[in-house]
Scaffold this active site. Structure first.
Site, PDB file in Angstrom:
ATOM      1  CB  SER A 111      47.990  40.072  44.618  1.00 25.64           C
ATOM      2  OG  SER A 111      46.824  39.407  45.064  1.00 25.64           O
ATOM      3  CG  LEU A 143      44.247  43.683  33.370  1.00 27.51           C
ATOM      4  CD1 LEU A 143      42.749  43.795  33.173  1.00 27.51           C
ATOM      5  CD2 LEU A 143      44.725  44.729  34.350  1.00 27.51           C
ATOM      6  CE  LYS A 152      46.133  35.927  34.390  1.00 29.32           C
ATOM      7  NZ  LYS A 152      45.741  36.694  33.191  1.00 29.32           N
ATOM      8  CE1 TYR A 195      44.136  33.274  36.578  1.00 27.29           C
ATOM      9  CE2 TYR A 195      45.181  34.329  38.457  1.00 27.29           C
ATOM     10  CZ  TYR A 195      44.407  34.408  37.325  1.00 27.29           C
ATOM     11  OH  TYR A 195      43.902  35.621  36.925  1.00 27.29           O
TER      12      TYR A 195
END
Length: 322
Positions: A108, A105, A140, A136
């Site tokens: 956006s 997970l 990701k 961050y």
């Protein structure tokens, strides 16, 4: 499927706890969760030992260091390094232990700041990121690419789901580290309580101009999307998860103000950053697979505010370690 040993990393957070509730309601019996005190996901040795002992068949990675613009600005190293450590340890241990299904997970915010709207999965790494959360985002993006490379090299069913802005029960309402929607709920509620005590109108100050547009997905809808990805083989490695509709931050503030019942003025501090001008996801790929969201924004905000009020003395305020 319901008998599989499923490890949900971050099972006590807003996302992880929602996934746990949905899977439990669907009859999944062997759910595994560990608190950060029981298992430090930043520690590779601890994670490898846990996987060797527990032998999960499915891993859902809902664990992350998260926060809003202020937290990302103040703690860039934490947001980069801790998220890299958490996801790398989980992904690598899953590969070593022959975990066949891994659901990663992200967010956006992995997409470029000025990418065309709505954001398609193909726009990843085509331009520069939004500076207010790039640390961050970089972490990701690395997780997405790690899962993609395992899928390509080893043929395993590792898939990444990129949700839009999330909200719901078990959210973080700490004004120093929270995202925009829960922060607004907290601010309007506190001002309403003050108005009730003083009998005077209490203004609420919000960051920016209110002009950026954002999309919001209830965390229970994301949990349903995770369950869908768990029960169905998805053809590609990366899918956006959202509603496909957005609204301005100003409209969001007015909506929350009405639901909370605050009577005072909204004051916009335009000296503070707005962040990305617009961030709407193209969710057509997941729609084509057969999944759609179910909770509308008004209903979701009302249920979130109800949860906030019933847990106001007990909810967790996330603190970021320096």
């Amino acid at each position: 499927m319901t008998n599989k040993n499923i490890y949900i990393a971050g099972h006590r957070g807003m996302v992880g706890s929602a996934i746990w509730r949905v899977l439990e309601a669907k009859g999944f019996k062997n759910l595994v969760g560990k608190t950060s005190q029981e298992l430090d996901l930043r520690n590779q040795e601890q994670v490898n030992q846990f996987f060797t002992t527990e032998k999960p068949e499915v891993v859902i990675d809902a664990a992350a260091r998260v926060g809003g613009i202020l937290a990302n600005k103040d703690y860039p190293y934490n947001f980069l390094m801790e998220n890299l450590q958490i996801q790398n340890n989980l992904i690598d241990a899953s590969l070593k232990q022959e975990v066949q299904k891994f659901i990663f997970l992200g967010s956006s915010c992995i997409y470029p700041k000025l990418a065309p709207q709505p954001l398609k999965e193909d726009y990843l790494l085509t331009d520069t990121l939004e500076p207010t959360n790039e640390w961050y985002a970089i972490a990701k993006i690395t997780g997405v690419k790690a899962c993609q490379s395992i899928r390509q090299q080893y043929g395993k069913d590792y898939v990444s789901l990129m949700p839009t802005n999330l909200y719901g029960s078990h959210d973080n309402f700490d004004l120093q580290t929270s995202h925009v929607l829960p922060a607004m709920i907290r601010k309007f509620h506190d001002a309403k309580i003050k108005e009730g005590k003083t009998g005077m109108s209490e203004p609420v100050e919000l960051w920016g101009t209110g002009s950026p547009k954002r999309e919001f997905l209830h965390v229970d809808d994301l949990a349903q999307a995770v369950c869908y990805a768990l029960e169905n083989p998805l053809e590609e490695h990366l899918y956006n998860v959202g509603t496909g509709t957005d609204l301005s931050i100003k409209n969001l503030a007015e909506k929350i103000q009405k639901i909370v019942g605050h009577q005072g003025e909204i004051q916009w501090d335009s000296s503070k950053p707005d962040g990305t001008p617009r961030k709407l996801l193209d969710v057509s790929k997941l729609h084509q697979e057969g999944w759609h969201h179910q909770i509308n924004l008004d209903e979701g905000i009302q249920s979130t505010y109800d949860w906030f009020q019933s847990h106001i003395d007990t909810f967790k305020e996330v603190k970021v370690n320096k």
